[in-house]
Scaffold this motif. Structure first.
Motif, PDB file in Angstrom:
ATOM      1  N   THR A 128       2.540   4.399   4.853  1.00 57.56           N
ATOM      2  CA  THR A 128       2.780   5.275   3.704  1.00 57.56           C
ATOM      3  C   THR A 128       1.542   6.127   3.464  1.00 57.56           C
ATOM      4  O   THR A 128       0.441   5.598   3.251  1.00 57.56           O
ATOM      5  N   GLY A 129       1.734   7.433   3.544  1.00 55.89           N
ATOM      6  CA  GLY A 129       0.624   8.355   3.354  1.00 55.89           C
ATOM      7  C   GLY A 129       0.861   9.278   2.173  1.00 55.89           C
ATOM      8  O   GLY A 129       1.646   8.966   1.269  1.00 55.89           O
ATOM      9  N   THR A 130       0.209  10.421   2.216  1.00 51.59           N
ATOM     10  CA  THR A 130       0.316  11.378   1.100  1.00 51.59           C
ATOM     11  C   THR A 130       1.702  12.002   0.995  1.00 51.59           C
ATOM     12  O   THR A 130       2.111  12.448  -0.074  1.00 51.59           O
ATOM     13  N   LEU A 131       2.420  12.045   2.144  1.00 50.47           N
ATOM     14  CA  LEU A 131       3.758  12.641   2.136  1.00 50.47           C
ATOM     15  C   LEU A 131       4.852  11.597   1.923  1.00 50.47           C
ATOM     16  O   LEU A 131       6.019  11.957   1.822  1.00 50.47           O
ATOM     17  N   GLY A 132       4.492  10.332   1.890  1.00 48.52           N
ATOM     18  CA  GLY A 132       5.466   9.260   1.720  1.00 48.52           C
ATOM     19  C   GLY A 132       5.494   8.350   2.952  1.00 48.52           C
ATOM     20  O   GLY A 132       4.663   8.443   3.865  1.00 48.52           O
ATOM     21  N   GLU A 133       6.473   7.438   2.986  1.00 46.76           N
ATOM     22  CA  GLU A 133       6.603   6.498   4.122  1.00 46.76           C
ATOM     23  C   GLU A 133       7.073   7.257   5.355  1.00 46.76           C
ATOM     24  O   GLU A 133       8.049   8.002   5.304  1.00 46.76           O
ATOM     25  N   SER A 134       6.343   7.052   6.462  1.00 42.93           N
ATOM     26  CA  SER A 134       6.668   7.818   7.664  1.00 42.93           C
ATOM     27  C   SER A 134       6.486   6.947   8.908  1.00 42.93           C
ATOM     28  O   SER A 134       5.748   5.967   8.926  1.00 42.93           O
ATOM     29  N   TRP A 135       7.228   7.341   9.952  1.00 40.11           N
ATOM     30  CA  TRP A 135       7.128   6.728  11.303  1.00 40.11           C
ATOM     31  C   TRP A 135       6.150   7.599  12.066  1.00 40.11           C
ATOM     32  O   TRP A 135       6.372   8.768  12.273  1.00 40.11           O
ATOM     33  N   ARG A 136       4.970   7.063  12.427  1.00 40.20           N
ATOM     34  CA  ARG A 136       3.877   7.888  12.916  1.00 40.20           C
ATOM     35  C   ARG A 136       3.264   7.355  14.190  1.00 40.20           C
ATOM     36  O   ARG A 136       3.399   6.177  14.539  1.00 40.20           O
ATOM     37  N   VAL A 137       2.531   8.293  14.862  1.00 42.76           N
ATOM     38  CA  VAL A 137       1.758   7.987  16.072  1.00 42.76           C
ATOM     39  C   VAL A 137       0.362   8.545  15.886  1.00 42.76           C
ATOM     40  O   VAL A 137       0.190   9.684  15.423  1.00 42.76           O
ATOM     41  N   LYS A 138      -0.671   7.765  16.227  1.00 43.69           N
ATOM     42  CA  LYS A 138      -2.065   8.229  16.163  1.00 43.69           C
ATOM     43  C   LYS A 138      -2.701   8.050  17.525  1.00 43.69           C
ATOM     44  O   LYS A 138      -2.650   6.955  18.103  1.00 43.69           O
ATOM     45  N   VAL A 139      -3.282   9.140  18.050  1.00 43.04           N
ATOM     46  CA  VAL A 139      -3.948   9.081  19.361  1.00 43.04           C
ATOM     47  C   VAL A 139      -5.392   9.555  19.190  1.00 43.04           C
ATOM     48  O   VAL A 139      -5.709  10.387  18.325  1.00 43.04           O
TER      49      VAL A 139
END
Length: 542
Positions: A128-139
């Motif tokens: 959960t970030g500033t835009l809300g709950e999200s499905w994310r990838v970090k590289v």
């Protein structure tokens, strides 16, 4: 108390429950798989976008600019819009953002822990970030010397994932509803089909019919045998098993009828002829009534009702012999009456010497002979049978002789008395019927030739047995004698003799007789159980 639920309703509800359970289970599995496929597709897209951004030279070079966001933000937004993701965020190794969908967030520190990408690994998950709950990838973003100098975070909101998932769910739900409707309709049709196949009967009615059927089949005295349309045995009640000498009727169900029953009986039952006829099965004479079985106009097999006529056949033969004996007695009475008239006339005329000479000349006369008192048949029943057959032969104008060498102990040993009398009686009947007027029949009964056997031999001077028929003359219906209503069946006497001998472990053969006709020889196991009684033999006819 009300009637319980009908079989049709039970079948319908059970099948509907099965169909709905299957459809719902399949639908849930399909939706879970679809959701997983959707996530995997977004994951692959986000990884590809993040790695492409992390490797762009313009992004790498911008990290050394006084204002990296001025270069990175436009590039990140262009890629975000082109790849249809929610955000593309580029941050340095301190977590300071250089791009964000909301420009006001540029320059701020990222809201989630950047430890994993900054360690050189790829992170995939829901946060959960500033835009809300999200499905994310970090590289990670690597510098020229291989050190991690930042990260790229690409993600899509969970709400958007759900929206995409629900948008593709309509077709699946429509397919599931159609499948459920088809399943319910099919279940109803199958229920109707089953009901029609069982003639609309309910379970309690079926149970009552089966109980009644079992009681009827096992309670009736007549034998009942049924075969299907391809000749397999489908029914045999206890009475039929007893008449056919079948130890376990259940074990032979489903077997070809030819492998269970005698050939003659099997052929008649399989033919389905609607008539009643005597048939020889084993050593029994059965009265068999056959018929075809039809269900709704379609033939499904054959059925036969069996009645034991063995005792009746025996009684008919005995009655035939008794009638012959009675006729012989009447003839003898008439003959003696004539002789008495002759003697009376001679005496009235005063010719005493002539009367005495007449009496000496005619002797005892008559059709019946007496028993002699010299060695021979010690068995009274056997001697009586031969005496009766001799009377019958004399009535028909034949001669029945007993071989002077005949010998039979009164002890019956291992051979049942009835079996021995059956063999002798049938052989003599066959020989008497084979001979014409003036014929000659010779009987020999010996138990002194072989200590373990009694040998019965019957010779006649009739037409004999053709050499080609000597091996088959003991088979049923190998006879040129036609059946007569009210008379015992013809062509089975020799068959019974052969089957009795086979059952007892003996033998029966046909050959040429020295008398010119046929010779039948039967050997039966014979072990005297006690010393022989005084012999009683049959004298020669006068």
């Amino acid at each position: 108390m009300g009637r319980s639920m009908t079989l049709g309703m039970q079948l319908l509800l059970l099948q509907v429950a099965i169909v709905l359970t299957t459809v719902v289970g399949t639908g849930l599995t399909a939706m879970w798989l679809q959701e997983q496929q959707l996530r995997e597709a977004y994951q692959e897209r986000m990884i590809a976008v993040a790695q492409s951004v992390a490797g762009l030279p313009v992004i790498l070079d911008a990290f050394d600019d006084p204002d990296p966001s001025a270069t990175i933000q436009p590039v990140a937004e262009t890629i975000r819009k082109a790849s249809d993701v929610t955000y593309v965020v580029v941050a340095n190794d301190l977590g300071i953002r250089y791009s964000h969908p909301n420009p006001d967030r540029i320059g701020e520190k990222v809201s989630t822990d950047p430890a994993i990408p900054l360690s050189g690994q790829i992170y995939v998950g829901t946060q959960t970030g500033t835009l809300g709950e999200s499905w994310r990838v970090k590289v990670p973003i690597f510098a020229a010397d291989g050190d991690v100098m930042g990260q790229v975070s690409v993600g899509i909101l969970e709400s958007e994932l759900r929206e995409d998932f629900l948008s593709g769910l309509g077709l699946l739900l429509a397919a599931l509803v159609v499948a459920a409707v088809v399943g319910v309709v099919g279940s109803a049709w199958i229920g109707r089909l089953i009901r029609r196949r069982i003639y609309g009967l309910e379970p309690d009615e079926i149970r009552a019919m089966l109980e009644t059927r079992e009681a009827m089949l096992h309670g009736i005295r007549e034998g009942l045998v049924a075969v299907d349309d391809i000749g397999r045995l489908v029914l045999m009640n206890d009475a039929a098993a007893r008449l056919l000498d079948v130890a376990d009727p259940d074990a032979v169900l489903g077997a070809p009828i030819e492998s269970v029953l005698d050939q003659e009986l099997a052929r008649f039952i399989a033919s389905g002829e609607d008539r009643e006829t005597p048939v020889l099965s084993g050593e029994r004479v059965l009265l068999v009534h056959g018929d075809r079985v039809s269900v709704e106009g379609r033939e499904v097999g054959s059925i036969a009702i069996l009645r034991d006529r063995t005792e009746l056949e025996t009684m008919l033969r005995e009655l035939e012999g008794a009638q012959g004996l009675a006729e012989g007695l009447r003839a003898q009475s008439h003959e003696f009456s004539n002789k008495l008239h002759v003697v009376s006339g001679l005496l009235e005329l005063g010719h005493v010497d002539a009367a005495i000479a007449f009496i000496e000349r005619v002797g005892s006369g008559g059709a019946l002979s007496s028993l002699d008192e010299h060695d021979g048949l010690a068995d009274v029943e056997t001697a009586a049978l031969v005496l009766a057959k001799r009377s019958r032969a004399q009535e028909l104008g034949l001669t029945l002789e007993l071989d002077p060498a005949s010998h039979l102990d009164a002890a019956h040993g291992d051979v049942p008395r009835t079996d021995l009398l059956t063999v002798i009686g049938n052989l003599l009947d066959n020989a008497i019927e084979a001979c014409g007027l003036g014929g000659r029949v010779i009987l020999s009964i010996r138990d002194d030739l072989d200590p373990g056997a009694v040998v019965v031999t019957v010779d006649d001077d009739g037409p004999g047995v053709d050499e080609k028929l000597r091996d088959t003359v003991f088979e049923p219906n190998v006879s040129d004698k036609s059946a007569t209503p009210g008379k015992p069946r013809r062509g089975i006497g020799l068959t019974i003799v052969k089957r009795v001998a086979t059952r007892l472990g003996g033998s029966a053969t046909a050959s040429v007789s020295p008398a010119g006709g046929a010779r039948f020889t039967v050997s039966l196991p014979w072990v005297p159980a006690r010393p022989a009684a005084q012999a009683v033999t049959i004298g020669k006819p006068s």
